[in-house]
Design an enzyme around this catalytic site. Structure first.
Site, PDB file in Angstrom:
ATOM      1  N   ARG A 331       0.936  -1.271   0.109  1.00  0.00           N
ATOM      2  CA  ARG A 331       0.113   0.115  -0.076  1.00  0.00           C
ATOM      3  C   ARG A 331       0.973   1.210   0.108  1.00  0.00           C
ATOM      4  O   ARG A 331       0.373   2.232  -0.559  1.00  0.00           O
ATOM      5  CB  ARG A 331      -0.978  -0.008   1.001  1.00  0.00           C
ATOM      6  CG  ARG A 331      -1.986   1.213   1.137  1.00  0.00           C
ATOM      7  CD  ARG A 331      -3.215   1.267   1.940  1.00  0.00           C
ATOM      8  NE  ARG A 331      -4.136   0.262   1.893  1.00  0.00           N
ATOM      9  CZ  ARG A 331      -5.387   0.467   1.150  1.00  0.00           C
ATOM     10  NH1 ARG A 331      -5.427   1.599   0.834  1.00  0.00           N
ATOM     11  NH2 ARG A 331      -5.916  -0.384   0.854  1.00  0.00           N
ATOM     12  N   GLU A 733      -9.635   6.049   7.336  1.00  0.00           N
ATOM     13  CA  GLU A 733      -8.254   6.353   6.998  1.00  0.00           C
ATOM     14  C   GLU A 733      -7.895   7.643   6.191  1.00  0.00           C
ATOM     15  O   GLU A 733      -6.974   8.272   6.553  1.00  0.00           O
ATOM     16  CB  GLU A 733      -7.646   5.343   6.487  1.00  0.00           C
ATOM     17  CG  GLU A 733      -7.537   3.874   7.519  1.00  0.00           C
ATOM     18  CD  GLU A 733      -7.049   2.429   6.587  1.00  0.00           C
ATOM     19  OE1 GLU A 733      -6.085   2.201   7.012  1.00  0.00           O
ATOM     20  OE2 GLU A 733      -7.933   2.342   5.700  1.00  0.00           O
TER      21      GLU A 733
END
Length: 805
Positions: A331, A733
């Site tokens: 990621r 997030e």
């Protein structure tokens, strides 16, 4: 007792004609808000203790990397109150409890690989006795060579997983042909989760061979599976239950399972319930943190600062085992572009093994660390060209024609340009920029800085099979509704949002809905509540269950009132069939009498997503969440101390399920992100010991660290173009990375020392010491430039004097 305020009656944005209270789209109070305030919310440590409960503790390794030569536990067993002491030899099932890849022994098996690694487990009649007994062990070690930092691991070529590369186009050709080229490097610090409730569990033996695990976990199915494997049992013998967590932030995605496994081993061995709660010190030493990274970039750009190509490297400190590091570094790689089109690019990721605790998930899951590299580059390009960093950022945003990422996904929704333009205006960026330049020119000591930074964050688990969820919906004969789903509540408001989704589906008041504890014996094989996907997945699963029940009810209403099923609708706490309108509770009672099923399961899997690791290309994300923040700081150049004067945030949450909850999430995420980049510093000794192991040595943001002027808004009229639950977008997030605006503003203030002509690196966390160091280096650069200018001027004057008449 104080009466709770009435919930908003405003119609929901999906356009349903109704006056049902609190349905999705309205601000509604967190379902446990008053329990939190009154101290009535029950966490693991608040649960009534079963009769004869034992308390657990473990003995810790004192070495970063060593062989265990001998372990004398006789004094531990003899300590008053001790009932059982177990080592790895007492484990009846699996020893390795690695969540994805092997490497995590439940108890050390002849080798220790970080300070604080559990060696043995103790059960005693009191927590004090268990902890004191664990300290009585006599362990003899044979120390081995160890690596503590990312740089150590890179030098020694130590990795927990193979490297991975994503590449699109001929980046080398693009770099070589670019009019301008820059290189840079940054050390991005890690972060302690510092949830209010430490890791904890309560395990009770069941009447058969199994156990019931009350756990503070974001992933109850993983707890269930690993406990079953350690005990050597089929999974159905173990039930894991989660009502709420006192914060998680990713720290309870995998790291709750080891405690449950240890407690379960002790419970089955003794036949008594076992409670295992970590003290703050033990939690910080024993459990993983956000990965710190060392990143580098090599970029090419044109005279306008538009990127022509890039070569980026990210290297994460994974600790001693893989844990989730493979996906976390992935990621970081996916988000090395943040919001910008890199052009032809290569991104390489290293998963560095160190002899420290195994690092794990943390809000953003590697994305924030990846983004820092390109945000640093944006500032560096601006200083190199003598332009405003905001202009450089805006020119590099993804746009039609430059909309394909380095991993092959096309950015389909271009909202950032408009969003940033709106924030630039509402935050009065240009006027404040002029005022700041004037202020800095007139003030030799205090310097102000401002930055407006974007965020583009991909939403989905990058491990495809985790993108699924299940739910159960039960309607009782009084019209009340019970919901159970696979998501967990850690304070983020998932339960209330799912309840609002169900209320909207049936168009009944939110007070009729109750969401119960997440339990693996109700909804099986659940995915972790992570990746900002809790509402997306579980909301859709609950909605699927509701639609199945509604179809049955509509058929019943059509038959009862002699109308077509298409004429049946749900509104205003009623079921309306043609000219007939029946109260919800009355209609449900009739449906039950007519033997219509009033319950159903629901299921959802995220569509469209795929990724091929062999080619480094695909569509790993269903959609992107976007936002931007404008932050202003003031820095004392004599001490490096600073304050955040003002922060403006504009964030896109699509068609919000609950605006009040979403704004709260954005505020909290921003402060946590700013803390990661400014105050929160993990310090390790050369021998691998964590020195910042408590609130006295590790500084989380306080009220005084928040912006003096804090403004948060949601982007209006921006429904998700993908078919998410009521066209909402994830919010957990993405706002975390808005804290980058504070770090960039600090760099802006430091750059003003040299009249914005130089871009000094600033590693994170940007503590006052590091800011002062950056100021000093900038001043030194300025003095060197002045010396060069003076020498050059003298040389030119000498040439003129020596020239022929």
């Amino acid at each position: 007792m104080r009466k709770l305020p009435e919930i908003d009656r405003t119609p929901n944005p999906a356009g349903h004609a109704n006056s049902a209270r609190g349905v999705a789209g309205n601000s509604a109070m967190h379902d446990s808000a008053w329990k939190h305030v009154r101290g009535e919310a029950r966490y693991i440590d608040d649960m009534p203790e079963p009769e004869g409960v034992l308390h657990a503790a473990v003995g810790h390794s004192t070495h970063a990397h060593a062989k265990i030569k001998s372990m004398d536990l006789s004094a531990v067993r003899a300590f008053p109150g001790v009932v059982a002491v177990l080592t790895v030899d007492d484990v009846p099932g699996h020893i390795d409890i690695g969540p994805v890849f092997p490497g995590d022994p439940v108890l050390a098996n002849g080798l220790v690989e970080h300070v604080g690694q559990p060696l043995f487990a103790v059960a005693a009649t009191s927590l004090r006795a268990a902890r004191q007994a664990a300290r009585q062990a006599k362990v003899e070690y044979e120390p081995l060579d160890h690596a503590v930092t990312v740089h150590d691991a890179l030098e020694k070529q130590l990795f927990v997983r193979p490297d991975h590369t994503q590449q699109r186009g001929d980046f080398e050709k693009a770099l070589n042909e670019s009019p301008h080229r820059l290189q840079g490097a940054i050390n991005v610090g890690g972060q302690e989760h510092f949830y209010l409730e430490s890791q904890a569990c309560l395990v009770e033996p069941s009447e058969d061979a199994g156990v019931h695990v009350h756990t503070s976990s974001q992933h109850p199915s993983e707890v269930q599976t690993l406990v079953a494997e350690v005990l050597g049992l089929p999974i159905h013998e173990v039930t894991a239950e989660v009502r709420r967590m006192g914060g998680g932030f990713g720290g309870k995605e995998t790291q709750a399972a080891p405690l449950a496994c240890v407690a379960a081993l002790l419970a089955r061995h003794t036949g008594r319930a076992v409670k295992y709660r970590l003290a703050r010190y033990d939690d910080m030493v024993q459990t993983g943190k956000r990965h710190d990274f060392y990143n580098t970039y090599d970029i090419g750009f044109d005279d306008d600062g538009v990127l022509q190509g890039a070569d980026i490297m990210v290297a994460g400190r994974c600790g001693y085992s893989p844990d989730l590091s493979d996906a976390i570094v992935d990621r970081a790689m996916f988000h090395s572009d943040n919001a910008y089109s890199l052009g032809p690019a290569r991104v390489t990721g290293h998963r560095c093994k160190t002899h420290t605790v195994s690092n794990t998930a943390f809000r953003g899951f590697g994305g924030p660390q990846g983004m820092m590299t390109i945000e640093m580059a944006m500032d560096d390009i601006a200083r190199h060209l003598g332009q405003d960093p905001l202009d450089i950022r805006k020119r590099n945003l993804y746009r039609p024609g430059r909309d394909t990422t380095h991993y092959g996904q096309v950015v389909e929704q271009h909202v950032l340009a408009e969003l940033m333009e709106k924030l630039e205006i509402s935050a009065d960026y240009r006027k404040r920029r002029e005022e700041i330049v004037t202020f800095n020119r007139d003030n030799p000591v205090l310097k102000r800085g401002i930055a407006l930074t974007p965020v583009k964050f991909g939403i989905s688990f990058t491990v495809q099979h985790l993108n699924q969820a299940g739910a159960l919906v039960h309607i009782y004969t009084d019209g009340s509704i019970l919901v159970n789903h696979g998501g967990t509540e850690m304070g983020q408001g998932l339960y209330i949002k799912v309840a609002q989704v169900v209320a909207a589906a049936f168009q009944v008041d939110l007070e009729r809905i109750k969401v119960t504890s997440t339990r693996t014996d109700k909804v099986p094989n659940t995915s972790p509540t992570a990746a900002s996907s809790g509402s997306d997945l579980n909301g859709m699963a609950a909605l699927d269950a509701c639609e199945k029940i509604k179809a049955n009810l509509a058929d019943y209403a059509a038959q009862k009132f002699g109308v077509d099923a298409s004429e049946v609708r749900f509104a205003n706490n009623q079921v309306i069939a043609g000219e007939h309108a029946v109260d919800w509770a009355e209609f449900v009672q009739g449906a039950y009498t007519a033997r219509i099923p009033l319950f159903s399961s629901g299921y959802y899997q995220t569509p469209k997503i795929h990724y091929d690791r062999n080619t480094g290309q695909g569509r790993p994300f269903y959609y992107y969440a976007n936002g931007a923040a404008c932050s202003e700081v003031i820095v004392d150049t004599l001490t490096g101390e600073y304050r955040i004067l003002r922060s403006d945030i504009l964030h896109d949450v699509g068609q919000s399920l609950n605006p009040a909850i979403d704004i709260g999430q954005i505020e909290g995420a921003f402060i946590q992100g700013a803390g990661w980049l400014t105050t929160e510093e993990l310090v390790y000794a050369d021998d691998g010991r964590l020195l910042s192991n408590g609130p006295a040595t590790y500084k989380i943001p306080a009220v005084s660290d928040a912006p003096l002027d804090f403004r948060v808004s949601l982007l209006e009229n921006s429904p998700n173009k993908e078919a998410t639950v009521f066209r909402s977008k994830a919010v957990g997030e993405p706002p975390f990375m808005l804290g980058m605006s504070v770090w960039s503003a600090l760099r802006d203030a430091v750059a003003s020392v040299a009249d914005y002509r130089h871009s000094t690196p600033l590693d994170t966390p940007a503590t006052p010491e590091r800011v002062l160091g950056a100021v000093t280096r900038t001043q030194e650069w300025l003095e060197q430039q002045r010396a060069k200018d003076t020498a050059h001027k003298g040389e030119k004057e000498g040439n003129r004097k020596g020239a022929p008449a």
